[in-house]
Design a protein around this motif. Sequence first.
Motif, short mmCIF file in Angstrom:
data_model
loop_
_atom_site.label_atom_id
_atom_site.label_comp_id
_atom_site.label_asym_id
_atom_site.label_seq_id
_atom_site.Cartn_x
_atom_site.Cartn_y
_atom_site.Cartn_z
N UNK A 69 1.36 6.51 -7.10
CA UNK A 69 0.26 7.39 -7.53
C UNK A 69 0.62 8.85 -7.32
N UNK A 70 1.25 9.15 -6.20
CA UNK A 70 1.63 10.53 -5.93
C UNK A 70 2.67 11.04 -6.92
N UNK A 118 1.14 17.25 -12.93
CA UNK A 118 1.15 18.68 -12.58
C UNK A 118 2.29 19.41 -13.28
N UNK A 119 3.44 18.79 -13.37
CA UNK A 119 4.58 19.41 -14.07
C UNK A 119 4.27 19.56 -15.54
N UNK A 142 0.82 -1.21 0.00
CA UNK A 142 0.00 0.00 0.00
C UNK A 142 0.85 1.26 0.00
N UNK A 143 1.96 1.23 0.73
CA UNK A 143 2.85 2.39 0.76
C UNK A 143 3.46 2.64 -0.61
N UNK A 144 3.91 1.57 -1.26
CA UNK A 144 4.57 1.71 -2.55
C UNK A 144 3.58 2.19 -3.60
#
Length: 72
Positions: A55-56, A63-64, A48-50
């Motif tokens: 996704x982030x 956004x870039x 889940x962390x990975x």
Amino acid sequence: MPWCGYWGTTGIAYAWILPLIGLVLMGVMFFVCSRGFGCMGRRRHSSGDVSGLQREVESLKEDVRKLLRNPN
């Protein structure tokens, strides 16, 4: 007379204590370092962390791209 007192059995009888203390301290430090750093710095992350980090990163890349298209 030598500088450390008499050269009898009293000094030699307890000579095994210092190496024993050194080995115990080395063992404790090895345990602390292995628990603190893990296996050479590698830590296990849950899936889940990975996936959340991936996704982030993808949202930041998007956004870039938006900022590069609209330089206002």
